[in-house]
Design a protein around this motif. Structure first.
Motif, PDB file in Angstrom:
ATOM      1  N   LEU A  11       0.829  -1.196   0.000  1.00 31.23           N
ATOM      2  CA  LEU A  11       0.000   0.000   0.000  1.00 31.23           C
ATOM      3  C   LEU A  11       0.873   1.259   0.000  1.00 31.23           C
ATOM      4  O   LEU A  11       0.601   2.223  -0.723  1.00 31.23           O
ATOM      5  CB  LEU A  11      -0.916  -0.001   1.224  1.00 31.23           C
ATOM      6  CG  LEU A  11      -1.788   1.246   1.424  1.00 31.23           C
ATOM      7  CD1 LEU A  11      -2.699   1.494   0.221  1.00 31.23           C
ATOM      8  CD2 LEU A  11      -2.601   1.133   2.705  1.00 31.23           C
ATOM      9  N   HIS A  34      -2.334   3.672  -3.033  1.00 33.17           N
ATOM     10  CA  HIS A  34      -3.716   3.560  -3.517  1.00 33.17           C
ATOM     11  C   HIS A  34      -4.292   2.238  -3.011  1.00 33.17           C
ATOM     12  O   HIS A  34      -3.762   1.152  -3.318  1.00 33.17           O
ATOM     13  CB  HIS A  34      -3.738   3.590  -5.047  1.00 33.17           C
ATOM     14  CG  HIS A  34      -5.110   3.758  -5.631  1.00 33.17           C
ATOM     15  ND1 HIS A  34      -5.999   2.714  -5.742  1.00 33.17           N
ATOM     16  CD2 HIS A  34      -5.738   4.853  -6.136  1.00 33.17           C
ATOM     17  CE1 HIS A  34      -7.117   3.151  -6.299  1.00 33.17           C
ATOM     18  NE2 HIS A  34      -6.985   4.457  -6.552  1.00 33.17           N
ATOM     19  N   PHE A  35      -5.383   2.326  -2.220  1.00 35.76           N
ATOM     20  CA  PHE A  35      -5.980   1.128  -1.628  1.00 35.76           C
ATOM     21  C   PHE A  35      -6.459   0.139  -2.696  1.00 35.76           C
ATOM     22  O   PHE A  35      -6.242  -1.066  -2.583  1.00 35.76           O
ATOM     23  CB  PHE A  35      -7.145   1.512  -0.700  1.00 35.76           C
ATOM     24  CG  PHE A  35      -6.717   1.863   0.695  1.00 35.76           C
ATOM     25  CD1 PHE A  35      -6.556   0.867   1.648  1.00 35.76           C
ATOM     26  CD2 PHE A  35      -6.477   3.186   1.061  1.00 35.76           C
ATOM     27  CE1 PHE A  35      -6.163   1.181   2.948  1.00 35.76           C
ATOM     28  CE2 PHE A  35      -6.081   3.507   2.347  1.00 35.76           C
ATOM     29  CZ  PHE A  35      -5.917   2.507   3.299  1.00 35.76           C
ATOM     30  N   GLY A  36      -7.116   0.666  -3.718  1.00 42.09           N
ATOM     31  CA  GLY A  36      -7.662  -0.211  -4.755  1.00 42.09           C
ATOM     32  C   GLY A  36      -6.576  -0.954  -5.500  1.00 42.09           C
ATOM     33  O   GLY A  36      -6.668  -2.170  -5.738  1.00 42.09           O
ATOM     34  N   ALA A  70      -4.865  -3.532  -3.194  1.00 45.95           N
ATOM     35  CA  ALA A  70      -5.721  -4.710  -2.998  1.00 45.95           C
ATOM     36  C   ALA A  70      -5.669  -5.623  -4.212  1.00 45.95           C
ATOM     37  O   ALA A  70      -5.646  -6.857  -4.092  1.00 45.95           O
ATOM     38  CB  ALA A  70      -7.154  -4.265  -2.718  1.00 45.95           C
ATOM     39  N   GLU A  71      -5.624  -5.033  -5.403  1.00 47.41           N
ATOM     40  CA  GLU A  71      -5.552  -5.812  -6.638  1.00 47.41           C
ATOM     41  C   GLU A  71      -4.239  -6.587  -6.696  1.00 47.41           C
ATOM     42  O   GLU A  71      -4.212  -7.775  -7.058  1.00 47.41           O
ATOM     43  CB  GLU A  71      -5.669  -4.870  -7.838  1.00 47.41           C
ATOM     44  CG  GLU A  71      -5.657  -5.580  -9.184  1.00 47.41           C
ATOM     45  CD  GLU A  71      -5.780  -4.594 -10.337  1.00 47.41           C
ATOM     46  OE1 GLU A  71      -5.432  -4.979 -11.470  1.00 47.41           O
ATOM     47  OE2 GLU A  71      -6.196  -3.442 -10.100  1.00 47.41           O
ATOM     48  N   GLN A 128     -10.645  -4.834  -1.175  1.00 45.44           N
ATOM     49  CA  GLN A 128     -10.189  -3.556  -0.620  1.00 45.44           C
ATOM     50  C   GLN A 128     -10.623  -3.368   0.831  1.00 45.44           C
ATOM     51  O   GLN A 128      -9.816  -2.905   1.651  1.00 45.44           O
ATOM     52  CB  GLN A 128     -10.692  -2.402  -1.492  1.00 45.44           C
ATOM     53  CG  GLN A 128     -10.188  -1.044  -1.040  1.00 45.44           C
ATOM     54  CD  GLN A 128     -10.564   0.058  -2.010  1.00 45.44           C
ATOM     55  OE1 GLN A 128     -10.691  -0.177  -3.214  1.00 45.44           O
ATOM     56  NE2 GLN A 128     -10.756   1.267  -1.496  1.00 45.44           N
ATOM     57  N   SER A 168      -8.089  -2.557   4.017  1.00 44.80           N
ATOM     58  CA  SER A 168      -8.273  -1.423   4.934  1.00 44.80           C
ATOM     59  C   SER A 168      -8.346  -1.892   6.377  1.00 44.80           C
ATOM     60  O   SER A 168      -7.767  -1.274   7.285  1.00 44.80           O
ATOM     61  CB  SER A 168      -9.550  -0.662   4.565  1.00 44.80           C
ATOM     62  OG  SER A 168      -9.462  -0.138   3.253  1.00 44.80           O
TER      63      SER A 168
END
Length: 298
Positions: A14, A19-21, A24-25, A31, A35
């Motif tokens: 992260l 960027h969280f999205g 996560a990908e 996501q 978090s």
């Protein structure tokens, strides 16, 4: 305080993507789950690692410090894992071997015993398969090495002759010729022949039929069987005789006797077969063991 490697990997990913999205990908998780893990890490450390008021996500001074240390920790973990796998390949691991039924009876036992003494930490998985099935399994990577009867027509497969043995005749114990010490095949004219099915051992079947024709043996009928044990059960049941490698005598099937041949016949060949482009482990060592056994018994 408790921080595991997974949480550290999540945070570093992260922190690098901001960027969280996207993180996560890359991590193949949802996501919200990412978090939650980052928030749990902050709670455990009792610090704020992220500045969530900015876009892209920013790092606090504590977050910058953890990113620097986290990268170093993950790098050491990756190196430790690589060294462990390397050592495992050197001193342990797994070797999957395919073998025909008759080869397992005589040839495979001393080879496996000698290899086991050399590599006691290697797990051996032995799979009894027909020669065509072994060749297909080699191509698919399901076995590392096989011990097969010829022919081997796939040029991608490396082969080496590892064992030869003569034929003998398996007879019903109550057969007229079973009282003889040795037999000429022509003396079995009128007796049915039990033989490998073509799709199970095409080369072996053709060799058996060639030996029978050359010796002047004309069977009453020919009955197919898928495996050596099935063939010998049919022989014991009085359905005919069978031409088998002498190693088959180790199979003590009720009602079956084995007699040497007086006829000249070619030797039964067994080949080691492997895919050189797959770089399977321990094959060279197994072949070296086989060669040393051949020299000592030759």
């Amino acid at each position: 305080m408790h921080m595991d490697i997974r949480q550290l990997r999540y945070f570093v990913t992260l922190a690098e993507t901001r960027h969280f999205g996207r993180a996560a990908e890359l991590l193949h998780i949802a996501q919200p789950a990412l978090s939650q893990q980052i928030k749990q890490l902050e709670n455990e450390l009792q610090v704020e690692l992220l500045d969530r008021s900015t876009r892209p996500v920013g790092l606090t001074s504590a977050g910058i410090s953890l990113l620097r240390e986290g990268r170093e920790i993950l790098s050491k973990v990756a190196r430790a894992e690589a060294l462990t796998r390397q050592e495992s390949r050197k001193n342990g691991g797994r070797l999957v071997i395919g073998v025909t039924g008759t080869a397992a009876l005589e040839f495979a036992v001393p080879v496996l015993r000698a290899f086991g003494k050399r590599r006691p930490n290697v797990q051996i998985s032995l799979r009894e398969m027909s020669s065509p099935d072994q060749l297909a399994a080699l191509e698919r990577g399901h076995i590392h090495i096989g011990f097969v009867r010829p022919p081997v027509e796939d040029e991608r497969i490396s082969i080496r002759l590892v064992h030869t043995e003569p034929f003998c005749v398996a007879l019903p114990a109550d057969h007229l010729q079973a009282q003889r010490d040795s037999i000429r095949l022509a003396e079995l004219n009128g007796t049915s022949l039990v033989i490998f099915a073509r799709d199970e051992a095409p080369g072996f079947r053709d060799l058996m039929l060639h030996v029978c024709r050359s010796a002047g043996y004309v069977p009453k009928t020919i009955q197919d069987a898928p495996q050596m044990t099935t063939m010998l059960c049919l022989v014991g049941g009085g359905f005919g005789c069978a031409l088998v490698p002498v190693s088959a005598r180790h199979l003590a099937i009720p009602g079956v006797v084995y007699r040497p041949l007086l006829d000249y016949s070619p030797l039964v060949e067994l080949y080691a077969a492997w895919m050189p482009d797959k770089h399977a482990p321990f094959i060279s060592e197994l072949l070296d063991v086989i060669e040393k056994i051949q020299v000592s018994t030759g």
